[in-house]
Design a protein around this motif. Structure first.
Motif, PDB file in Angstrom:
ATOM      1  N   ILE A 127     -40.086  78.892 -15.277  1.00 36.01           N
ATOM      2  CA  ILE A 127     -40.585  77.606 -15.268  1.00 36.01           C
ATOM      3  C   ILE A 127     -40.770  76.973 -16.685  1.00 36.01           C
ATOM      4  CG2 ILE A 127     -43.283  78.320 -15.909  1.00 36.01           C
ATOM      5  CD1 ILE A 127     -42.553  75.966 -13.062  1.00 36.01           C
ATOM      6  N   ALA A 128     -40.183  75.512 -16.761  1.00 37.83           N
ATOM      7  CA  ALA A 128     -39.976  74.751 -17.913  1.00 37.83           C
ATOM      8  C   ALA A 128     -40.865  73.709 -18.306  1.00 37.83           C
ATOM      9  CB  ALA A 128     -38.388  74.544 -18.232  1.00 37.83           C
ATOM     10  N   GLY A 129     -41.507  73.177 -17.105  1.00 37.88           N
ATOM     11  CA  GLY A 129     -42.350  72.242 -17.114  1.00 37.88           C
ATOM     12  C   GLY A 129     -42.890  71.668 -15.703  1.00 37.88           C
ATOM     13  N   VAL A 130     -43.671  70.619 -15.833  1.00 33.43           N
ATOM     14  CA  VAL A 130     -44.188  69.954 -14.432  1.00 33.43           C
ATOM     15  C   VAL A 130     -43.927  68.384 -14.519  1.00 33.43           C
ATOM     16  CG1 VAL A 130     -45.682  71.960 -13.742  1.00 33.43           C
ATOM     17  CG2 VAL A 130     -46.436  69.977 -15.166  1.00 33.43           C
ATOM     18  N   THR A 131     -43.950  67.846 -13.389  1.00 31.71           N
ATOM     19  CA  THR A 131     -43.930  66.312 -13.614  1.00 31.71           C
ATOM     20  C   THR A 131     -45.555  65.830 -12.822  1.00 31.71           C
ATOM     21  OG1 THR A 131     -41.708  66.039 -13.191  1.00 31.71           O
ATOM     22  CG2 THR A 131     -42.981  64.141 -12.492  1.00 31.71           C
ATOM     23  N   LEU A 132     -46.053  65.122 -13.493  1.00 30.25           N
ATOM     24  CA  LEU A 132     -47.441  64.726 -13.074  1.00 30.25           C
ATOM     25  C   LEU A 132     -47.344  63.254 -12.723  1.00 30.25           C
ATOM     26  CD1 LEU A 132     -49.629  66.717 -15.725  1.00 30.25           C
ATOM     27  CD2 LEU A 132     -48.843  67.485 -13.470  1.00 30.25           C
ATOM     28  N   LEU A 133     -48.086  62.805 -11.836  1.00 37.21           N
ATOM     29  CA  LEU A 133     -48.202  61.385 -11.427  1.00 37.21           C
ATOM     30  C   LEU A 133     -49.797  61.112 -11.382  1.00 37.21           C
ATOM     31  CD1 LEU A 133     -46.754  58.860 -10.347  1.00 37.21           C
ATOM     32  CD2 LEU A 133     -47.212  59.454  -7.979  1.00 37.21           C
ATOM     33  N   SER A 134     -50.029  60.308 -12.451  1.00 40.49           N
ATOM     34  CA  SER A 134     -51.642  60.008 -12.625  1.00 40.49           C
ATOM     35  C   SER A 134     -51.881  58.605 -12.282  1.00 40.49           C
ATOM     36  CB  SER A 134     -51.927  60.096 -14.263  1.00 40.49           C
ATOM     37  OG  SER A 134     -51.742  61.137 -14.697  1.00 40.49           O
ATOM     38  N   GLN A 135     -53.013  58.427 -11.701  1.00 39.95           N
ATOM     39  CA  GLN A 135     -53.539  57.153 -11.131  1.00 39.95           C
ATOM     40  C   GLN A 135     -54.760  56.789 -12.033  1.00 39.95           C
ATOM     41  OE1 GLN A 135     -55.441  56.483  -7.190  1.00 39.95           O
ATOM     42  NE2 GLN A 135     -53.437  55.610  -6.828  1.00 39.95           N
ATOM     43  N   ASP A 136     -54.768  55.638 -12.463  1.00 40.89           N
ATOM     44  CA  ASP A 136     -55.944  55.057 -13.483  1.00 40.89           C
ATOM     45  C   ASP A 136     -56.991  54.496 -12.405  1.00 40.89           C
ATOM     46  OD1 ASP A 136     -55.220  52.495 -12.848  1.00 40.89           O
ATOM     47  OD2 ASP A 136     -54.268  52.152 -14.851  1.00 40.89           O
ATOM     48  N   ALA A 137     -57.994  54.134 -12.735  1.00 49.69           N
ATOM     49  CA  ALA A 137     -59.210  53.250 -12.150  1.00 49.69           C
ATOM     50  C   ALA A 137     -58.824  52.097 -11.046  1.00 49.69           C
ATOM     51  CB  ALA A 137     -60.393  52.863 -12.921  1.00 49.69           C
ATOM     52  N   ASP A 138     -57.640  51.491 -11.827  1.00 54.16           N
ATOM     53  CA  ASP A 138     -57.222  50.155 -11.136  1.00 54.16           C
ATOM     54  C   ASP A 138     -56.148  50.583  -9.869  1.00 54.16           C
ATOM     55  OD1 ASP A 138     -58.933  48.348 -12.540  1.00 54.16           O
ATOM     56  OD2 ASP A 138     -57.697  48.491 -14.030  1.00 54.16           O
ATOM     57  N   GLY A 139     -55.606  51.576 -10.025  1.00 49.61           N
ATOM     58  CA  GLY A 139     -54.777  52.174  -8.967  1.00 49.61           C
ATOM     59  C   GLY A 139     -53.261  52.091  -9.444  1.00 49.61           C
TER      60      GLY A 139
END
Length: 555
Positions: free
Chosen positions: A254-266
């Motif tokens: 494993i070398a890393g991950v891709t993350l998808l974040s969502q803020d309070a406004d979407g």
């Protein structure tokens, strides 16, 4: 201290009050040790179980840790006298709890570990890593417990589903909205540490000694919130509304991950995080993760899982059937049951996640699919008892060779239930009597369904494979021999329950890592290695220790 086991107390001596129980136990311990009650300095309950085999004479059995005035010298004298009189059965020196969180590690990697999923496996893994000084990043696709509770309540009222935050996804995992059972069929020295951690985080102290401990869905949100706080105080970082959408693998590691974040406004933000260790604790409903792992050729295999329905009875009837004249005694509480039937057909049916005084819940995580589960509050005071009534699905039952064929079967059943309910997450329901007679129901009876989105009376047959429904039909009358009234005509079946366990196992080696991707640590229910809160938490703790042990090999 001394461990004193097999102290038997008649139900008539108890009234449900803690002070009464402690007073009775102090006298009973003194009698067994052949000392005066005044010589007992302190008692600590270690186990409490109910023996209701004789309903007219229910016995509550305890194991105690007992401290005598006079300390070790007095305790040694008592042990010597009991041994000389050959009366020392069930009395020995108490053993200390040995399993602890790891201490600070000396060899720390440049990259912090990433723990994906904040169910019990992920929470306890991240807490263990944080206390070891490894500053883990814990990411959870759903919301924190407070916000998640609001979203679940809104779904129950309106039918609007948030596919990222619901009963399946969010801090605490699916177990947060359940009975909160903390019993398991396995034994591990980690169990006591897990229970103590729950108590320190706000759970009831009696889970430390009840043979069938539970927390309840009104208490669990606060408990998991406090565990998150402990992770952060120990140096970890927690991100909610943040899901893993990809992994990077280089030369089999494993070398890393891709993350998808969502803020309070979407608004969404994608980020790549470098990591040499990723703990995969995503739960049994993270279907997009399984699809991503398959596409990245991460080793997985089909495994046996189960599907079926929720069955509801009046809790008062269950209490009377199991406790007889003792039903209603506050020292007993609402009666639980657990059944398994092995049938001549070669198939099996069993009860799952039985919720005394509980409610059937809407546990969907995808649009257009009905999923049921069960939950109880800490007081278990609801009118109904409910349980999953399930039958196994074996890998050979599935067509083709797609490792995710079990997930597709789950989806088909969930969508069939959605259609049978008429949409809007209304669930199909059928009376047990009609189900056994293979006829559709047109109305309910004395047992009012508790499923919050409402039910459509009819038949559950079209929502499940025939081998499932036939197995349940064969098993219900057999279960009625063990619990009178289990096959009552007006008991209610609500469909469908499809998420009791994962249909996939992310295969791992003995060292805890994926068999073909080093640094990827599959843990918990979703990875196919646990089946409840306690076993998932244990798997998370053990995975953290194995990860820590592996750091020395890399130095």
């Amino acid at each position: 201290m001394l461990e004193v086991s097999n102290i038997r107390v008649r139900l008539a001596q108890l009234d449900g009050r803690d002070a009464t129980e402690l007073s009775v136990l102090k006298r009973a311990a003194a009698k067994k040790l052949r000392v005066r009650p005044a010589d007992v300095a302190r008692i600590e309950r270690r186990r409490r179980s109910i023996d209701a085999r004789k309903k007219n004479d229910i016995i509550v059995t305890f194991t105690l840790y007992v401290e005598l005035k006079g300390g070790k010298a007095a305790e040694s004298a008592v042990l010597g006298k009991l041994a000389r009189d050959h009366a020392d059965k069930g009395v020995k020196v108490a053993e200390p709890d040995e399993f602890t969180f790891p201490g600070l590690v000396l060899t720390r990697p440049d990259l912090r570990p990433v723990v994906v999923g904040a169910g019990c496996a992920g929470l306890f893994c991240a807490l263990s890593l944080a206390r070891a000084g490894l500053r883990p990043l814990l990411v959870e696709r759903g919301d924190d417990a407070t916000r998640r509770g609001q979203i679940v309540a809104a779904h129950n009222q309106t039918g609007v589903l948030d596919a990222q935050s619901n009963i399946q996804f969010g801090v605490g995992g699916a177990g947060t909205f359940s009975d909160g059972k903390l019993q398991t069929g396995t034994k591990s020295p980690a169990h006591r540490l897990i229970l103590k951690t729950f108590v320190e985080a706000g759970a009831q102290r009696q889970i430390l000694w009840d043979a069938k401990p539970h927390v309840g869905s009104d208490v669990l949100p606060g408990v998991v919130t406090n565990i998150l706080r402990q992770i952060e105080e120990a140096g970890g970082e927690v991100r909610t509304r943040c899901r893993m959408t990809g992994i990077d693998v280089s030369d089999g590691r494993i070398a890393g991950v891709t993350l998808l974040s969502q803020d309070a406004d979407g608004a969404e933000r994608e980020e790549r995080v470098a990591a040499s260790d990723v703990v995969l604790a995503t739960g049994h409903s993270a279907r997009d993760v399984f699809e991503m792992l398959r596409d990245r050729d991460v080793s997985m295999e089909r495994k046996t899982f189960a599907m079926g329905v929720r069955i509801e009875h009046l809790q008062a009837n269950v209490d009377r059937a199991l406790y007889g004249p003792g039903a209603g005694n506050p020292a007993l509480g609402a009666a639980p049951y657990k059944f398994s039937e092995h049938l001549p057909s070669g198939r099996s049916a069993f009860s799952f996640c039985m919720c005394p005084g509980g409610f059937v819940v809407s546990a969907a995580s995808e649009p257009g699919g009905v999923v049921t589960n069960g939950m109880s509050y800490s007081d278990r005071a609801g009118a109904n008892a409910n349980s999953g009534l399930l039958a196994n699905v074996f890998p050979d039952d599935l067509p083709g060779d797609d490792v995710l064929a079990g997930i597709e079967l789950q989806r088909r059943c969930e969508r069939a239930a959605f259609a049978a309910g008429g949409g809007d997450f209304v669930a199909p329901a059928q009376l047990v009597g009609d189900f056994l007679r293979e006829q559709a129901s047109t109305a309910g009876g004395a047992v009012a369904p508790t499923y919050p989105r409402g039910v459509a009376w009819g038949s559950v047959d079209g929502c499940l494979p025939p081998y499932i429904t036939q197995t349940l039909r064969d098993a219900i009358p057999r279960m009625a021999y063990k619990l009178h009234g289990f096959d009552a005509d007006d008991a209610v079946l609500t469909g469908v329950e499809t998420r009791s366990s994962s249909p996939v196992r992310v295969t791992r080696s003995d060292d805890g890592q994926s068999v073909n991707v080093r640094g990827l640590w599959p843990v918990g229910e979703g990875a196919g290695y646990a089946g409840g809160i306690m076993s998932a938490a244990t798997d998370g703790l053990l995975a953290a220790q194995k990860l820590i042990d592996s750091l020395g090999d890399r130095a």
